[in-house]
Design an enzyme around this catalytic site. Sequence first.
Site, PDB file in Angstrom:
ATOM      1  N   ASN A 109     -36.318  28.743  15.255  1.00  0.00           N
ATOM      2  CA  ASN A 109     -37.273  27.983  14.450  1.00  0.00           C
ATOM      3  C   ASN A 109     -38.203  27.121  15.308  1.00  0.00           C
ATOM      4  OD1 ASN A 109     -35.900  29.163  12.404  1.00  0.00           O
ATOM      5  ND2 ASN A 109     -34.917  27.301  11.629  1.00  0.00           N
ATOM      6  N   THR A 154     -87.030  26.679  -0.139  1.00  0.00           N
ATOM      7  CA  THR A 154     -85.910  26.194  -0.953  1.00  0.00           C
ATOM      8  C   THR A 154     -85.863  27.133  -2.147  1.00  0.00           C
ATOM      9  OG1 THR A 154     -87.253  24.678  -2.274  1.00  0.00           O
ATOM     10  CG2 THR A 154     -86.266  23.768  -0.276  1.00  0.00           C
ATOM     11  N   HIS A 155     -84.683  27.396  -2.646  1.00  0.00           N
ATOM     12  CA  HIS A 155     -84.490  28.374  -3.743  1.00  0.00           C
ATOM     13  C   HIS A 155     -85.080  29.734  -3.384  1.00  0.00           C
ATOM     14  CE1 HIS A 155     -83.591  24.751  -6.113  1.00  0.00           C
ATOM     15  NE2 HIS A 155     -84.676  24.251  -5.529  1.00  0.00           N
ATOM     16  N   SER A 274     -79.318  54.916   9.139  1.00  0.00           N
ATOM     17  CA  SER A 274     -78.724  55.606   7.994  1.00  0.00           C
ATOM     18  C   SER A 274     -78.392  57.033   8.402  1.00  0.00           C
ATOM     19  CB  SER A 274     -79.737  55.602   6.847  1.00  0.00           C
ATOM     20  OG  SER A 274     -79.438  56.639   5.939  1.00  0.00           O
ATOM     21  N   ASN A 282     -81.178  48.943  10.026  1.00  0.00           N
ATOM     22  CA  ASN A 282     -80.562  47.964   9.125  1.00  0.00           C
ATOM     23  C   ASN A 282     -79.805  46.877   9.886  1.00  0.00           C
ATOM     24  OD1 ASN A 282     -81.386  49.507   6.862  1.00  0.00           O
ATOM     25  ND2 ASN A 282     -79.628  50.863   7.168  1.00  0.00           N
ATOM     26  N   GLN A 319     -42.810  33.205   8.285  1.00  0.00           N
ATOM     27  CA  GLN A 319     -43.102  34.396   9.095  1.00  0.00           C
ATOM     28  C   GLN A 319     -44.372  35.088   8.610  1.00  0.00           C
ATOM     29  OE1 GLN A 319     -39.808  36.912  10.577  1.00  0.00           O
ATOM     30  NE2 GLN A 319     -40.637  38.501   9.261  1.00  0.00           N
TER      31      GLN A 319
HETATM   32  N1  ARG Z   1     -39.657  35.659  13.078  1.00  0.00           N
HETATM   33  C1  ARG Z   1     -39.414  34.357  12.560  1.00  0.00           C
HETATM   34  C2  ARG Z   1     -40.732  33.683  12.162  1.00  0.00           C
HETATM   35  O1  ARG Z   1     -41.766  34.154  12.505  1.00  0.00           O
HETATM   36  C3  ARG Z   1     -38.718  33.539  13.604  1.00  0.00           C
HETATM   37  C4  ARG Z   1     -37.783  32.491  13.072  1.00  0.00           C
HETATM   38  C5  ARG Z   1     -36.622  33.086  12.380  1.00  0.00           C
HETATM   39  N2  ARG Z   1     -35.736  32.058  11.961  1.00  0.00           N
HETATM   40  C6  ARG Z   1     -34.802  32.225  11.049  1.00  0.00           C
HETATM   41  N3  ARG Z   1     -34.079  31.212  10.730  1.00  0.00           N
HETATM   42  N4  ARG Z   1     -34.620  33.373  10.427  1.00  0.00           N
HETATM   43  O2  ARG Z   1     -40.745  32.679  11.494  1.00  0.00           O
END
Ligand code: ARG
Length: 483
Positions: A109, A154-155, A274, A282, A319
């Site tokens: 983490n 403008t506009h 084109s 273009n 993730q």
């Molecule tokens: N691949 C995970 C992510 O991108 C990494 C962390 C995974 N942690 C977990 N407790 N499953 O967040």
Amino acid sequence: MTEESSESVVRRDRFSGGPARGFLSSLAADERIFEADLAVDRAHVVMLAECDVIDDETAGDILSALDAIEVEGHANLPDGEDVHEAIETAVIEAVGPDGGRMHTARSRNDEVATCIRYRLREDVLATLEATLTLRETLADVAAEHSETTMPGYTHLQPAQPVTVGHWALSYEQAVRRDTERLLEAYDRINVSPLGAAAFGGTTFDINRERTAALLGFDDVLENSMDAASSRDFLLETVQALSTLATTLSGLAEDVIIFANRGFVDLSDDYSSTSSIMPQKKNPDTLELVRAVAGDAAGGVQGLTTTLKGLPRAYNRDLQRATPHAWSTVDAVLEATNVVSGAVGTADWNEAALAAEAGAGFSTATGVADLLAANGVPFRTAHELVALAAERGGDAAAIEAAADEVLAEPLEAYVDGETLEAALDPDHSVASRDSVGGPAPEAVRAQLESAADVLEADTDAVDERASGLEASHDALRTAVMAYV
Ligand code: ARG
């Protein structure tokens, strides 16, 4: 095989994902943070050895294995739920069970949060540099065309004559703020979550400042729960990128319209043709830039809705948050470079611009200003000129309208020569010399401030880039003490 490693293999087999294996895995997307993870592993292992959490020999074995894994590349990693797990598996394969000491006092983490920040700052730096190049390009166009009169709208209706230089600097100044926003985002990205572990800190006596320094971070994120789980740095970055993309989309739209009217000719490099209509040229590149603003807004939306309501601390939703940042920064960086190229190589058609600069009685405001400066209340002058506009907007129409609206004939307020001058687009531009206005001298003053701010911002970006370079060297030197 020792008991501890066979246990870990048993657990990994049990939680190998079954039919959801591919769904759980971020390994393919993690290619983006492969180098980052190796750097984070190295810094962590060096710090563990320095703090006597692992012995120097084990550190050396792990660090050598990481070098070999880097050479093999992401594509040759063993299978794993993500790059962190796969690299750890490869280290254990190379070193034996002691390789598993690498993951002491950390979690995936804090590891992934650190990797994302480590990689994203490089992408943000590249985008910052692209904004500087774009600003320089716009300033060059402005310097070359500080006296090229063009219609202002403008506009999308003809409004007042301006110059190409004034137009270009209007975007230069907007992109300045995009640079500022990205610099601020960079500084909040560049802090280290490493050492937060899963979210709850660790019993080991680690040195978080040391890993932060080895990885080039300015500081550590203090609270371990915040460090492991917050992703507001992603949101802030993607929002800043989205704002930049929105700026670019307006610029792109302007140039598309100007090309449509024959005011500007894009170089062939930034145009398409084109497949059926042979005469076509273009502005496709700029249409794609316009669309990138949609991608970036989608990135903000995807990220916000993914992050919304996530409880503390780590949740796997995170993730799927990260790729929104990668796709957004890739698209916006490319779009920024394309705009620099397209604008920097375009030819402005001065004759076509001059021919249209006064169209639609665009000097009307200047005529009303002239009357107001010579004794007619502005609102009365506005009505008089509006009446003249309905009748063709030339000197004769203005005189006729004056006869109806004013107590005295027009000559009592302004002479014919002064009136003719006010009807001339070049004169109209030159007369609007208030601060930030389109008059050539006002544009030249803006060019000076553009150069000053560009220099300061270039220093700010260079300082951050060289900080990263220095940390790469420091990390390599620290690693060399063990391998
Ligand atoms: N691949 C995970 C992510 O991108 C990494 C962390 C995974 N942690 C977990 N407790 N499953 O967040």
